[in-house]
Enzyme design. Structure first.
Site, PDB file in Angstrom:
ATOM      1  N   ASP A 182     -12.157  -1.770  -4.030  1.00  0.00           N
ATOM      2  CA  ASP A 182     -11.805  -2.783  -3.039  1.00  0.00           C
ATOM      3  C   ASP A 182     -11.884  -4.151  -3.707  1.00  0.00           C
ATOM      4  O   ASP A 182     -12.895  -4.490  -4.338  1.00  0.00           O
ATOM      5  CB  ASP A 182     -12.764  -2.709  -1.849  1.00  0.00           C
ATOM      6  CG  ASP A 182     -12.311  -3.587  -0.696  1.00  0.00           C
ATOM      7  OD1 ASP A 182     -11.717  -3.052   0.242  1.00  0.00           O
ATOM      8  OD2 ASP A 182     -12.561  -4.807  -0.757  1.00  0.00           O
ATOM      9  N   ASN A 229      -5.835 -14.646   0.553  1.00  0.00           N
ATOM     10  CA  ASN A 229      -4.636 -14.794   1.381  1.00  0.00           C
ATOM     11  C   ASN A 229      -4.709 -16.023   2.276  1.00  0.00           C
ATOM     12  O   ASN A 229      -3.725 -16.752   2.448  1.00  0.00           O
ATOM     13  CB  ASN A 229      -4.445 -13.543   2.243  1.00  0.00           C
ATOM     14  CG  ASN A 229      -3.775 -12.409   1.488  1.00  0.00           C
ATOM     15  OD1 ASN A 229      -3.039 -12.643   0.527  1.00  0.00           O
ATOM     16  ND2 ASN A 229      -4.030 -11.186   1.899  1.00  0.00           N
ATOM     17  N   ASP A 233      -0.331 -11.161  -3.231  1.00  0.00           N
ATOM     18  CA  ASP A 233       0.590 -10.182  -3.818  1.00  0.00           C
ATOM     19  C   ASP A 233       0.471 -10.156  -5.338  1.00  0.00           C
ATOM     20  O   ASP A 233       0.555  -9.097  -5.968  1.00  0.00           O
ATOM     21  CB  ASP A 233       2.027 -10.519  -3.420  1.00  0.00           C
ATOM     22  CG  ASP A 233       2.297 -10.268  -1.941  1.00  0.00           C
ATOM     23  OD1 ASP A 233       1.457  -9.610  -1.291  1.00  0.00           O
ATOM     24  OD2 ASP A 233       3.341 -10.738  -1.451  1.00  0.00           O
ATOM     25  N   GLU A 248      -5.980  -3.971   0.339  1.00  0.00           N
ATOM     26  CA  GLU A 248      -6.537  -4.353  -0.956  1.00  0.00           C
ATOM     27  C   GLU A 248      -7.335  -3.227  -1.601  1.00  0.00           C
ATOM     28  O   GLU A 248      -8.059  -3.442  -2.571  1.00  0.00           O
ATOM     29  CB  GLU A 248      -7.438  -5.593  -0.784  1.00  0.00           C
ATOM     30  CG  GLU A 248      -8.733  -5.334  -0.046  1.00  0.00           C
ATOM     31  CD  GLU A 248      -8.599  -5.440   1.464  1.00  0.00           C
ATOM     32  OE1 GLU A 248      -9.628  -5.615   2.138  1.00  0.00           O
ATOM     33  OE2 GLU A 248      -7.455  -5.363   1.976  1.00  0.00           O
TER      34      GLU A 248
END
Length: 363
Positions: A230, A238, A247, A273
């Site tokens: 993770d 973000n 991204d 993620e």
């Protein structure tokens, strides 16, 4: 004569379609047993075509036997073309008659012509598209056919004048049709391969996706192991830097993971993620060492979009024991939760005292 030549024409198309079905997957292998079997089948096609000939005079026959030989030479080279022609030429010698010598000379001239065309056209166009972009070469390729008959038979001039144009035209047209059938089959196989790959691949990370992971998971056996990774604080990336930055992080991790794995291991984008890694035969020590190497290596990735922020991951290691593979996933998830609960940026190996992870562990 035209009726029998038409029968040969239709038979060639039908046999080519049957041959095209021997191509079963993409990419097409260039060597091995499958290729050998296909070449053996190609060598039978001229013999079958010779069983339905147009008899010009006793001992002299016309058919489309040279079509598969010329196509093979154009696509695979003169040596392969000669090899696939051997059974047909032996059969023609066995049949006997005045046409044997012209047939053998015609074979040599056609193979040489096709080899020269292959060498010349191959310099200016991709060989796989030779039939589409250089179709006039097929007119040239079959031009030498019947020339030996004209020169070697007493009544060769009359035979040549009566047969040359219809036979020449039939050879050119059926060659292009045959090549079109084969290319159509290969396009279909390539499209199916592309669709399957896209259905099982995550476009952003380039890794196998959750669907492929679910398909591979039941194949886990001891001493395999499963890692769940993770990206730490991904939501903050973000929110503060924008989704393009997120991204970029996912893409960087996706490209780096496979480079740290052995042959047989596989990385997946599990979702959001989270990433998953299946390790074959690693055992607990090997799995933990691999997980630590992944954690350290990812922390050194240069992702300009992060603007200097660190990239860290938490990793949970689940072991595959003598039970259902889904239990290994639950173990890896519990270990991942323990790694995050302990402060993130670390590896946790599942132990029996770990509690199951909550339904949502957060970021």
């Amino acid at each position: 004569m035209l009726e029998k030549l038409l029968l040969n024409f239709c038979l060639t198309v039908t046999l080519t379609y049957g041959l095209s079905l021997t191509f079963r997957g993409w990419p097409v292998p260039r060597q091995g047993r499958e290729v050998q079997l296909r070449m053996a089948l190609v060598s039978l096609l001229p013999i079958i075509l010779m069983m339905f000939p147009v008899y010009l005079v006793p001992g002299v026959q016309a058919d489309l036997r040279f079509v598969p030989i010329v196509l093979t030479t154009l696509l695979y080279g003169p040596l392969t073309g000669l090899l696939v022609s051997i059974p047909a030429m032996l059969y023609r010698v066995w049949l006997g008659g005045a046409g044997v010598t012209p047939a053998l000379v015609s074979l040599g001239m056609l193979v040489l012509t096709a080899a020269a065309i292959r060498a010349y056209a191959g310099r200016s166009s991709h060989r796989e598209t030779l039939g589409r972009v250089a179709w006039p070469w097929y007119v040239v390729a079959f031009a030498p056919h019947l020339l030996p008959m004209l020169l070697l038979l007493p009544n060769g001039a009359a035979i040549y004048q009566a047969v040359k144009l219809p036979l020449w035209g039939a050879e050119v047209v059926v060659s292009l049709l045959a090549l079109s059938i084969l290319e159509g089959r290969l396009r279909l196989l390539r499209l199916n391969h592309t669709l399957k790959r896209e259905a099982a691949e995550d476009s952003l990370s380039g890794l196998a996706n959750r669907r492929q992971f679910d398909a591979d998971l039941p194949g886990l056996r001891p001493p395999d192991a499963l890692l769940l990774l993770d990206i730490d604080h991904f939501k903050a990336v973000n929110d503060s830097l924008g989704h393009p930055a997120g991204d970029a992080v996912l893409s960087a991790v996706g490209h780096a993971l496979p480079q740290m794995l052995r042959h047989g291991d596989r990385a997946y984008r599990y979702g959001g993620e989270e990433f998953a890694v299946i390790l074959r035969g690693s055992g607990p020590d090997g799995a933990q060492a691999t997980a630590e190497r992944i954690r350290v290596t990812l922390s050194t990735l240069d992702v300009p979009e992060l603007q200097g922020r660190p990239l860290t991951v938490s990793v949970g290691v689940g072991l595959v024991l003598q039970d259902a593979p889904l239990d290994a996933l639950a173990r890896a998830d519990a270990a991942l939760y323990a790694a995050k609960d302990a402060g993130r940026n670390r590896v946790a190996l599942w132990t029996p005292d770990l509690k199951p992870a909550p339904a949502a562990t957060g970021t």
